[in-house]
Design a protein around this motif. Structure first.
Motif, mmCIF file in Angstrom:
data_model
loop_
_atom_site.group_PDB
_atom_site.id
_atom_site.type_symbol
_atom_site.label_atom_id
_atom_site.label_comp_id
_atom_site.label_asym_id
_atom_site.label_seq_id
_atom_site.Cartn_x
_atom_site.Cartn_y
_atom_site.Cartn_z
ATOM 1 N N THR A 51 0.856 -2.096 -0.152
ATOM 2 C CA THR A 51 -0.055 0.172 -0.432
ATOM 3 C C THR A 51 1.293 1.842 -0.271
ATOM 4 O O THR A 51 0.610 2.148 -0.588
ATOM 5 C CB THR A 51 -0.677 -0.207 1.059
ATOM 6 N N ILE A 52 1.851 1.235 0.190
ATOM 7 C CA ILE A 52 2.740 2.015 0.570
ATOM 8 C C ILE A 52 3.953 2.748 -0.418
ATOM 9 O O ILE A 52 4.160 3.542 -1.160
ATOM 10 C CB ILE A 52 3.678 2.405 2.278
ATOM 11 N N LEU A 53 4.955 1.376 -0.217
ATOM 12 C CA LEU A 53 6.605 1.231 -1.043
ATOM 13 C C LEU A 53 5.562 1.648 -2.113
ATOM 14 O O LEU A 53 4.471 0.583 -3.220
ATOM 15 C CB LEU A 53 7.184 -0.016 -1.018
ATOM 16 N N ASN A 54 6.098 2.322 -3.240
ATOM 17 C CA ASN A 54 5.981 2.439 -4.804
ATOM 18 C C ASN A 54 4.864 3.341 -5.318
ATOM 19 O O ASN A 54 4.386 3.083 -6.176
ATOM 20 C CB ASN A 54 6.061 1.598 -5.799
ATOM 21 N N LYS A 69 7.150 8.908 -6.577
ATOM 22 C CA LYS A 69 6.153 8.073 -6.003
ATOM 23 C C LYS A 69 7.365 7.184 -4.949
ATOM 24 O O LYS A 69 8.636 7.669 -4.350
ATOM 25 C CB LYS A 69 7.012 6.562 -6.938
ATOM 26 N N VAL A 70 6.482 6.649 -3.874
ATOM 27 C CA VAL A 70 7.765 6.391 -2.068
ATOM 28 C C VAL A 70 8.385 5.477 -2.802
ATOM 29 O O VAL A 70 8.042 4.254 -2.987
ATOM 30 C CB VAL A 70 6.271 6.340 -0.829
ATOM 31 N N VAL A 86 10.395 10.187 -1.652
ATOM 32 C CA VAL A 86 9.640 10.263 -1.978
ATOM 33 C C VAL A 86 10.727 10.537 -3.563
ATOM 34 O O VAL A 86 11.205 11.284 -2.856
ATOM 35 C CB VAL A 86 8.719 11.427 -2.728
ATOM 36 N N ASN A 87 10.432 9.756 -4.243
ATOM 37 C CA ASN A 87 11.550 10.113 -5.743
ATOM 38 C C ASN A 87 10.430 11.073 -6.548
ATOM 39 O O ASN A 87 9.842 10.686 -6.858
ATOM 40 C CB ASN A 87 11.789 8.913 -6.158
ATOM 41 N N ALA A 88 10.544 11.464 -7.114
ATOM 42 C CA ALA A 88 10.183 12.529 -7.410
ATOM 43 C C ALA A 88 10.487 13.911 -8.951
ATOM 44 O O ALA A 88 10.239 13.892 -9.657
ATOM 45 C CB ALA A 88 10.056 14.544 -6.349
ATOM 46 N N SER A 89 12.137 13.274 -8.616
ATOM 47 C CA SER A 89 13.370 12.903 -9.761
ATOM 48 C C SER A 89 12.044 13.198 -11.229
ATOM 49 O O SER A 89 12.382 13.835 -12.175
ATOM 50 C CB SER A 89 14.018 12.547 -9.948
ATOM 51 N N LYS A 90 11.377 12.084 -11.749
ATOM 52 C CA LYS A 90 11.127 11.553 -12.915
ATOM 53 C C LYS A 90 9.609 13.277 -13.193
ATOM 54 O O LYS A 90 9.485 13.373 -14.234
ATOM 55 C CB LYS A 90 9.990 10.476 -13.248
#
Length: 134
Positions: A51-54, A69-70, A86-90
């Motif tokens: 539910t959380i990762l990705n 994405k988380v 959170v990876n917000a780079s994309k």
């Protein structure tokens, strides 16, 4: 005499139960896992992986934007989940931009994590998260 025999039987049963317990858990031994009845409750629990990762992070704009994405979650020394990474780079159009955001700032709506009021421009200003070297 009947009452005496019943007491002996009850005492015998208690001693047998105690001996089983002492064999199952001895001093210095560790018992791993859970019983089948507890396992049924565990299976009904909430899975971080599912539910959380990705999970996608969006804002709450009229036309919600995808913000990232988380990738990870941080557990504080007191055992509480304190931050999501959170990876917000994309979604920001930059090479690598992992940021830490306090869990309290998110809302969970279906399979989407909502970060109310957030914009891509604001996330660009958040410092990049770097893991501590142990």
């Amino acid at each position: 005499m009947k009452k005496f025999n019943l007491s002996i039987a009850a005492l015998s049963a208690m001693l047998m139960a105690l001996s089983f317990a002492s064999q199952a858990q001895t001093a210095g031994a560790t018992v791993f896992g859970v019983s089948e009845s507890v396992l049924a409750d565990v299976a009904k629990g909430w899975s971080v992986k599912k539910t959380i990762l990705n999970a996608e992070v969006r804002n709450d704009a009229a036309k919600p934007e995808s913000l990232g994405k988380v990738e990870d979650l941080i557990i504080a020394p007191d055992g509480t989940v304190s931050y999501l990474i959170v990876n917000a780079s994309k979604f920001l159009g930059i090479a690598d931009h992992r940021i830490s955001i306090p869990v309290s700032q998110f809302r969970h709506v279906g399979n989407i994590l909502v970060l109310p009021g957030a914009t891509k421009e604001e996330l660009r200003k958040v410092p990049v998260f770097i893991y501590a070297k142990n």
